[in-house]
Design a protein around this motif. Structure first.
Motif, PDB file in Angstrom:
ATOM      1  N   GLU A  56      31.560  42.515  40.422  1.00  0.00           N
ATOM      2  CA  GLU A  56      33.444  43.155  40.742  1.00  0.00           C
ATOM      3  C   GLU A  56      34.718  43.381  39.357  1.00  0.00           C
ATOM      4  O   GLU A  56      35.139  43.728  39.269  1.00  0.00           O
ATOM      5  N   SER A  57      34.079  42.248  38.859  1.00  0.00           N
ATOM      6  CA  SER A  57      35.519  41.921  37.733  1.00  0.00           C
ATOM      7  C   SER A  57      34.919  43.584  36.568  1.00  0.00           C
ATOM      8  O   SER A  57      35.852  43.721  35.905  1.00  0.00           O
ATOM      9  N   ALA A  58      33.985  42.930  36.269  1.00  0.00           N
ATOM     10  CA  ALA A  58      33.501  44.688  35.471  1.00  0.00           C
ATOM     11  C   ALA A  58      33.793  45.313  35.602  1.00  0.00           C
ATOM     12  O   ALA A  58      34.221  46.805  35.489  1.00  0.00           O
ATOM     13  N   LYS A  59      33.640  46.134  37.129  1.00  0.00           N
ATOM     14  CA  LYS A  59      34.512  47.541  37.907  1.00  0.00           C
ATOM     15  C   LYS A  59      35.787  47.217  38.133  1.00  0.00           C
ATOM     16  O   LYS A  59      36.807  48.446  37.374  1.00  0.00           O
ATOM     17  N   LEU A  60      36.604  46.070  38.132  1.00  0.00           N
ATOM     18  CA  LEU A  60      37.861  45.979  38.077  1.00  0.00           C
ATOM     19  C   LEU A  60      38.356  46.332  36.295  1.00  0.00           C
ATOM     20  O   LEU A  60      39.800  46.881  36.163  1.00  0.00           O
ATOM     21  N   LEU A  61      37.961  45.781  35.838  1.00  0.00           N
ATOM     22  CA  LEU A  61      38.414  46.022  34.013  1.00  0.00           C
ATOM     23  C   LEU A  61      38.196  46.906  33.477  1.00  0.00           C
ATOM     24  O   LEU A  61      39.160  47.910  32.862  1.00  0.00           O
ATOM     25  N   ASP A  62      36.735  48.094  33.627  1.00  0.00           N
ATOM     26  CA  ASP A  62      36.738  49.674  33.368  1.00  0.00           C
ATOM     27  C   ASP A  62      38.125  50.019  34.366  1.00  0.00           C
ATOM     28  O   ASP A  62      38.277  51.073  33.669  1.00  0.00           O
ATOM     29  N   MET A  63      38.100  49.772  35.326  1.00  0.00           N
ATOM     30  CA  MET A  63      39.101  50.665  36.099  1.00  0.00           C
ATOM     31  C   MET A  63      40.532  50.436  34.835  1.00  0.00           C
ATOM     32  O   MET A  63      41.267  51.685  34.725  1.00  0.00           O
ATOM     33  N   LEU A  64      41.050  49.440  34.454  1.00  0.00           N
ATOM     34  CA  LEU A  64      42.233  49.082  33.805  1.00  0.00           C
ATOM     35  C   LEU A  64      41.903  49.902  31.866  1.00  0.00           C
ATOM     36  O   LEU A  64      42.524  49.553  30.929  1.00  0.00           O
ATOM     37  N   GLY A  65      40.806  50.023  31.840  1.00  0.00           N
ATOM     38  CA  GLY A  65      39.918  50.958  30.425  1.00  0.00           C
ATOM     39  C   GLY A  65      40.237  49.948  29.310  1.00  0.00           C
ATOM     40  O   GLY A  65      40.233  50.150  28.622  1.00  0.00           O
TER      41      GLY A  65
ATOM     42  N   ALA B 264      45.512  40.913  40.259  1.00  0.00           N
ATOM     43  CA  ALA B 264      46.740  41.625  41.086  1.00  0.00           C
ATOM     44  C   ALA B 264      45.668  42.851  42.400  1.00  0.00           C
ATOM     45  O   ALA B 264      45.728  42.815  43.520  1.00  0.00           O
ATOM     46  N   LEU B 265      44.853  43.658  41.164  1.00  0.00           N
ATOM     47  CA  LEU B 265      44.037  44.380  41.490  1.00  0.00           C
ATOM     48  C   LEU B 265      43.032  43.869  43.120  1.00  0.00           C
ATOM     49  O   LEU B 265      43.247  44.189  43.664  1.00  0.00           O
ATOM     50  N   ALA B 266      42.275  42.745  42.776  1.00  0.00           N
ATOM     51  CA  ALA B 266      41.580  42.439  43.353  1.00  0.00           C
ATOM     52  C   ALA B 266      42.008  41.928  44.849  1.00  0.00           C
ATOM     53  O   ALA B 266      41.129  42.287  45.524  1.00  0.00           O
ATOM     54  N   ALA B 267      43.540  41.375  44.148  1.00  0.00           N
ATOM     55  CA  ALA B 267      44.206  41.137  45.885  1.00  0.00           C
ATOM     56  C   ALA B 267      44.596  42.071  46.288  1.00  0.00           C
ATOM     57  O   ALA B 267      45.159  41.729  47.730  1.00  0.00           O
ATOM     58  N   GLY B 268      44.384  43.407  45.755  1.00  0.00           N
ATOM     59  CA  GLY B 268      44.970  44.487  47.414  1.00  0.00           C
ATOM     60  C   GLY B 268      45.984  44.917  46.896  1.00  0.00           C
ATOM     61  O   GLY B 268      47.281  45.332  47.654  1.00  0.00           O
ATOM     62  N   SER B 269      46.715  44.132  45.868  1.00  0.00           N
ATOM     63  CA  SER B 269      48.072  44.495  46.056  1.00  0.00           C
ATOM     64  C   SER B 269      48.627  45.700  46.081  1.00  0.00           C
ATOM     65  O   SER B 269      48.446  46.885  44.391  1.00  0.00           O
ATOM     66  N   SER B 270      50.072  45.756  46.365  1.00  0.00           N
ATOM     67  CA  SER B 270      50.643  47.096  46.284  1.00  0.00           C
ATOM     68  C   SER B 270      51.890  46.993  45.777  1.00  0.00           C
ATOM     69  O   SER B 270      52.732  48.304  44.883  1.00  0.00           O
TER      70      SER B 270
END
Length: 500
Positions: free
Chosen positions: A119-128, A153-159
């Protein structure tokens, strides 16, 4: 939409916020600016659940909200990216991203590390970014640590994401990468609140601005409709005065310090320069160019593979001086005031007199504390250090006032040379103006100042002469009209290629 309406907060003896209102929309970046003590942090701490306001209300998407703790604010979709990243250094990137919501394994008391990494890899990839989720946090750079906080912050679903002075310790490339990520968050509809002392950053990435002064709103609007000079006037309540006042070229007889052929491994290559009385000499270059490394090698704080330093004696003659003795002749304001600049738990007066204790020694081992405190109070008045008293611990002062305490302790020693490494890092524009005037005053009084700064406007305004470093070597020396932001930046980026 986020709305904070008529927020008021009173601390003992201080009205930190007085009827402050803020609005921030999805998909925009709001710049929150003001000097230290203006109320920015208090306002954000109320939004983040650290403080409760005395009056006012918070609305998110039209619903009234109130947070009794940071956890409640986080659960409501609010994340805070701090100036100094908060992390567990011995744990992995993935573990830090999901620290507050680790995935449970099928085995009791164990976590699902594989899923956290995935899941971390997905988030980090999203951030480029190509940060390894399995890397330990102590092994990644400062810029990468901030990206990990954003991923958290993204993992926590922060808006709603709050950035507090995020670029103060970043290289140019790391800063540009951060801006790219903030732009991506904006495109995804996040609400961004960006706190910064750097007005060029506000102009570059923010859509709207809100200025606080003395706990009140002193200005707001669209960034595209306001000039940097207007923002400064809103921040400090007066027009910005230029401090630039360059002196004429110094003669060889004015040389107080001469550095010849300093080299250090792959960091420095044959660095030589002279420093003259009554001038501000700038060492300019991008992060990693060798600016701080030059000074540390000059002082013998880091290993030098070659080179020597000459210092002017009372006779007027330049003589070789052992590097370990040079520190006794120079005041040295380091780039990390909290690490090696001040004694944080100690009172202001003990910090100011720490460099010249011999002046206050009585017979035997006794010190004249009354004389120390009297001298400290003189410097508190001279430098306009805002402190309840000379007995106040330095850790209770604002960043700008801590920096002035550091200046005071070196001025108390009355030395010929001042070496200033990032003297205004992390302080507000009002305190910067006072530091600038102090630097120019020291030069007018005949002191020699060696200045390192990452802020190009600061270099252009203050330096009489600039030596440009790139890749650990000197690529240019500029004076007069050559000291301008376009030329200095081009030299720092292109170096010797420009002169080829």
């Amino acid at each position: 939409m986020l709305k904070m309406k008529n927020i008021t907060k009173q601390f003992p003896g201080v009205r930190a916020l007085d009827q402050v209102s803020l609005e921030a929309c999805d998909g925009e970046v709001l710049g929150l600016i003001g000097i230290n003590g203006a109320g920015k942090s208090t306002l954000m701490n109320i939004l983040g659940g650290v403080f409760r306001c005395d009056e006012g209300e918070i609305e998110i998407d039209g619903a009234a909200r109130s947070f009794a703790s940071p956890k409640e604010a986080e659960n409501a979709g609010i994340s805070f990216i701090h100036q100094e990243p908060v992390f567990f250094c011995s744990m992995t990137v993935a573990e830090n991203i999901f620290m507050s919501r680790l995935f449970r394994s099928s085995i009791p008391f164990f976590t699902d590390t594989k899923r956290a990494v995935s899941e971390s890899a997905k988030l980090l990839d999203m951030l480029g970014t190509n940060i390894n989720p399995r890397a330990r946090m102590e092994d990644v750079s400062i810029g990468e640590r901030q990206i990990v906080e954003i991923a958290r912050a993204l993992a926590a679903g922060s808006s709603i994401v709050i950035f507090d002075e995020p670029t103060s310790s970043l290289s140019l490339n790391e800063k540009q990468n951060l801006f790219r990520i903030i732009g991506r968050l904006r495109e995804e509809g996040k609400t961004i609140i960006y706190i910064s002392h750097f007005l060029d950053e506000v102009k570059e990435i923010c859509d709207r601005y809100l200025v606080l002064r003395d706990g009140r709103v002193s200005g707001s609007g669209m960034v595209r409709d306001v000039s940097q000079a207007d923002l400064v006037e809103m921040i400090i309540g007066q027009k910005l005065e230029k401090v630039r006042s360059h002196k004429s070229a110094a003669s060889e007889q004015d040389t107080v310090l001469k550095v010849e052929h300093i080299a250090s491994g792959k960091l420095l290559e044959d660095v030589s320069f002279e420093l003259h009385t009554g001038e501000v000499l700038g060492l300019w270059g991008l992060m990693g160019s060798g600016r701080t490394e030059t000074v540390r090698a000059m002082f013998g704080l880091d290993r030098a593979d070659g080179g020597q330093v000459f210092f002017r004696q009372d006779s007027g003659e330049l003589q070789i001086i052992p590097k370990k003795d040079l520190l006794k002749k120079c005041g040295y304001v380091t780039e990390g005031r909290h690490t090696d600049g001040v004694f944080l738990p100690m009172p202001v007066w003990e910090n100011i007199t720490a460099t010249a204790l011999h002046k206050y020694a009585r017979k035997g081992f006794l010190m004249d504390a009354a004389a120390e405190q009297a001298k400290a109070n003189e410097f508190i008045d001279l430098l306009h250090i805002r402190t309840p008293s000379c007995y106040t611990p330095v850790e209770q002062l604002s960043g700008g006032n801590q920096q002035k305490v550091i200046f005071a302790k070196w001025l108390n020693k009355d030395l010929q040379v001042l070496v200033l490494d990032e003297p205004t890092r992390g302080i507000d524009i009002g305190a910067k103006m006072e530091i600038y005037r102090l630097i120019r005053e020291q030069a007018r009084e005949g002191k020699a100042v060696l200045l390192i700064t990452s802020e190009i406007d600061e270099m252009v305004d203050l330096a009489d002469r600039v030596i440009v470093l790139r890749g650990g070597r000197i690529v240019a020396e500029e004076t007069g009209s050559g000291i301008n932001d376009h030329n200095l930046m081009q030299l720092a980026l292109e170096g010797g290629l420009r002169n080829a």
